[in-house]
Design a protein around this motif. Structure first.
Motif, mmCIF file in Angstrom:
data_model
loop_
_atom_site.group_PDB
_atom_site.id
_atom_site.type_symbol
_atom_site.label_atom_id
_atom_site.label_comp_id
_atom_site.label_asym_id
_atom_site.label_seq_id
_atom_site.Cartn_x
_atom_site.Cartn_y
_atom_site.Cartn_z
ATOM 1 N N PHE A 127 0.838 -1.207 0.000
ATOM 2 C CA PHE A 127 0.000 0.000 0.000
ATOM 3 C C PHE A 127 0.870 1.252 0.000
ATOM 4 N N ASN A 128 1.863 1.307 0.891
ATOM 5 C CA ASN A 128 2.730 2.482 0.980
ATOM 6 C C ASN A 128 3.521 2.699 -0.306
ATOM 7 N N HIS A 129 3.935 1.603 -0.937
ATOM 8 C CA HIS A 129 4.693 1.718 -2.187
ATOM 9 C C HIS A 129 3.838 2.356 -3.274
ATOM 10 N N ALA A 130 2.592 1.912 -3.390
ATOM 11 C CA ALA A 130 1.684 2.510 -4.371
ATOM 12 C C ALA A 130 1.360 3.961 -4.007
ATOM 13 N N HIS A 131 1.190 4.200 -2.727
ATOM 14 C CA HIS A 131 0.875 5.540 -2.228
ATOM 15 C C HIS A 131 1.962 6.527 -2.628
ATOM 16 N N THR A 132 3.219 6.153 -2.411
ATOM 17 C CA THR A 132 4.309 7.092 -2.708
ATOM 18 C C THR A 132 4.511 7.263 -4.216
ATOM 19 N N LYS A 133 4.163 6.226 -5.012
ATOM 20 C CA LYS A 133 4.258 6.385 -6.465
ATOM 21 C C LYS A 133 3.353 7.513 -6.952
ATOM 22 N N LEU A 134 2.230 7.662 -6.294
ATOM 23 C CA LEU A 134 1.281 8.687 -6.722
ATOM 24 C C LEU A 134 1.739 10.090 -6.359
ATOM 25 N N ARG A 135 2.810 10.200 -5.588
ATOM 26 C CA ARG A 135 3.384 11.521 -5.356
ATOM 27 C C ARG A 135 3.882 12.129 -6.663
ATOM 28 N N ASN A 136 4.146 11.280 -7.649
ATOM 29 C CA ASN A 136 4.598 11.789 -8.937
ATOM 30 C C ASN A 136 3.563 12.693 -9.578
ATOM 31 N N VAL A 137 2.283 12.415 -9.324
ATOM 32 C CA VAL A 137 1.231 13.269 -9.880
ATOM 33 C C VAL A 137 1.392 14.688 -9.351
ATOM 34 N N ILE A 138 1.590 14.787 -8.029
ATOM 35 C CA ILE A 138 1.798 16.093 -7.418
ATOM 36 C C ILE A 138 3.087 16.731 -7.919
ATOM 37 N N LYS A 139 4.180 15.967 -7.909
ATOM 38 C CA LYS A 139 5.473 16.526 -8.302
ATOM 39 C C LYS A 139 5.446 17.020 -9.746
ATOM 40 N N HIS A 140 4.803 16.257 -10.625
ATOM 41 C CA HIS A 140 4.716 16.672 -12.022
ATOM 42 C C HIS A 140 3.845 17.911 -12.175
ATOM 43 N N THR A 141 2.757 17.961 -11.419
ATOM 44 C CA THR A 141 1.869 19.111 -11.505
ATOM 45 C C THR A 141 2.579 20.386 -11.075
ATOM 46 N N TYR A 142 3.283 20.322 -9.958
ATOM 47 C CA TYR A 142 3.954 21.520 -9.465
ATOM 48 C C TYR A 142 5.147 21.883 -10.337
ATOM 49 N N GLY A 143 5.840 20.854 -10.856
ATOM 50 C CA GLY A 143 6.934 21.130 -11.771
ATOM 51 C C GLY A 143 6.450 21.821 -13.030
ATOM 52 N N MET A 144 5.308 21.369 -13.536
ATOM 53 C CA MET A 144 4.736 21.978 -14.729
ATOM 54 C C MET A 144 4.273 23.409 -14.453
ATOM 55 N N LEU A 145 3.658 23.618 -13.295
ATOM 56 C CA LEU A 145 3.200 24.972 -12.950
ATOM 57 C C LEU A 145 4.363 25.944 -12.840
ATOM 58 N N LYS A 146 5.449 25.512 -12.228
ATOM 59 C CA LYS A 146 6.613 26.385 -12.089
ATOM 60 C C LYS A 146 7.283 26.637 -13.432
ATOM 61 N N ALA A 147 7.230 25.636 -14.334
ATOM 62 C CA ALA A 147 7.799 25.823 -15.664
ATOM 63 C C ALA A 147 6.960 26.800 -16.480
ATOM 64 N N ARG A 148 5.650 26.744 -16.308
ATOM 65 C CA ARG A 148 4.771 27.654 -17.049
ATOM 66 C C ARG A 148 4.771 29.051 -16.442
ATOM 67 N N PHE A 149 4.853 29.107 -15.119
ATOM 68 C CA PHE A 149 4.775 30.393 -14.426
ATOM 69 C C PHE A 149 5.947 30.542 -13.452
ATOM 70 N N PRO A 150 7.104 30.991 -13.921
ATOM 71 C CA PRO A 150 8.262 31.170 -13.033
ATOM 72 C C PRO A 150 8.007 32.134 -11.885
ATOM 73 N N ILE A 151 6.947 32.925 -11.974
ATOM 74 C CA ILE A 151 6.616 33.848 -10.889
ATOM 75 C C ILE A 151 6.346 33.077 -9.597
ATOM 76 N N LEU A 152 5.991 31.785 -9.704
ATOM 77 C CA LEU A 152 5.737 30.977 -8.512
ATOM 78 C C LEU A 152 7.011 30.670 -7.742
ATOM 79 N N ASP A 153 8.141 30.735 -8.399
ATOM 80 C CA ASP A 153 9.413 30.456 -7.730
ATOM 81 C C ASP A 153 9.938 31.658 -6.961
ATOM 82 N N LYS A 154 9.755 32.832 -7.531
ATOM 83 C CA LYS A 154 10.272 34.025 -6.879
ATOM 84 C C LYS A 154 9.417 35.217 -7.282
ATOM 85 N N MET A 155 8.455 35.522 -6.444
ATOM 86 C CA MET A 155 7.509 36.576 -6.764
ATOM 87 C C MET A 155 8.044 37.931 -6.310
#
Length: 284
Positions: free
Chosen positions: A220-248
């Motif tokens: 269960f924990n192994h599958a749970h942590t794999k799904l962290r990739n959804v979050i990591k990819h989402t935030y990585g994509m948001l920061k790539a699209r909007f660099p203002i999120l890194d340093k406003m």
């Protein structure tokens, strides 16, 4: 250039395709949120706003680029920002709690583990830090996001979630009481609609590299942590699209908070409209 030039020009300036840009402007026109003024069209107002949040640029740069006064740019930046707050009410929520037949095949193995409550897998996690404030949110398997912005970074995760749930005006998307759950970080407690990983059991992917999964709790924990990739990819994509999120830039806190919400709103709009987007392809 944005309306008639190559699509690459649009992507380089505002980090989205011309189709997404035009449809966003059209949405604002149809909803009567924005109107052409005597000297500035809806498309130009939106372009100035998107250029600022795309490049984290100061008004001086936008003034030279669009040949308007700083006062005009300031006026329409805040006008469009206010429109984004209205648009956010329908855009910054996870898309659905119903099964999605188009869910990526790569998640089939996880679906077997989370078969009771697989749709949708949502993960509560802090979004980004702007100065000392955190922005909290939920992301579904299709990387549509709910966002709640504005708490101090020292606030405990569970307290922020409690406050979000307690206020009806926040429109938090509760999972239905039929076996649907948010997967949540260990900082949260197991309760109706929220499921944390097992404590004192291997969790991080690195922990499983030398020794395979042994027990059902580890599975269960192994599958749970794999799904962290959804979050990591989402935030990585948001920061790539909007660099203002890194340093406003330094500005009033309510403006910082609203800019973060606006970034999520634009991102969700592109996703929900099923517009071809190279960042979604890259981070998929």
């Amino acid at each position: 250039e944005l309306l008639r030039g190559s699509d690459r020009q649009c992507i380089e300036l505002i980090r989205m395709s011309r189709e997404a840009y035009v449809r966003l402007c059209m949405q604002c026109r149809q909803e009567l949120w924005l109107h052409d003024s005597k000297h500035v069209s809806v498309e130009e107002k939106m372009a100035m706003f998107l250029t600022i949040i795309r490049h984290n640029e100061r008004y001086a740069f936008i003034k030279r680029k669009f040949q308007h006064s700083s006062q005009t740019i300031h006026k329409y930046f805040h006008k469009v920002l206010a429109v984004m707050m209205t648009f956010a009410r329908e855009m910054t929520v996870p898309s659905t709690f119903d099964p999605d037949p188009d869910s990526p095949g790569a998640h089939k193995s996880l679906r077997r583990i989370f078969k009771v409550f697989y749709y949708p897998i949502l993960y509560m996690f802090y979004i980004i830090k702007v100065r000392i404030r955190y922005m909290y949110g939920a992301v579904d398997i299709n990387i549509n996001s709910f966002v709640y912005a504005g708490w101090e970074g020292v606030a405990h995760d569970s307290r922020v979630l409690t406050e979000v749930l307690a206020e009806p005006s926040n429109n938090f998307p509760f999972p239905p009481p039929t076996g649907k759950y948010y997967l949540c970080d260990a900082a949260y407690t197991n309760t109706r609609g929220f499921m944390a990983p097992y404590r004192n059991v291997r969790y991080w992917l690195g922990d499983f590299r030398r020794k395979r999964v042994m027990t059902k709790e580890e599975k269960f924990n192994h599958a749970h942590t794999k799904l962290r990739n959804v979050i990591k990819h989402t935030y990585g994509m948001l920061k790539a699209r909007f660099p203002i999120l890194d340093k406003m830039a330094r500005c009033p806190f309510n403006v910082q908070r609203n800019v973060v919400i606006a970034c999520f709103t634009v991102n969700n709009f592109i996703r929900k409209e099923k517009i071809n987007d190279e960042l979604f392809v890259q981070y998929e």
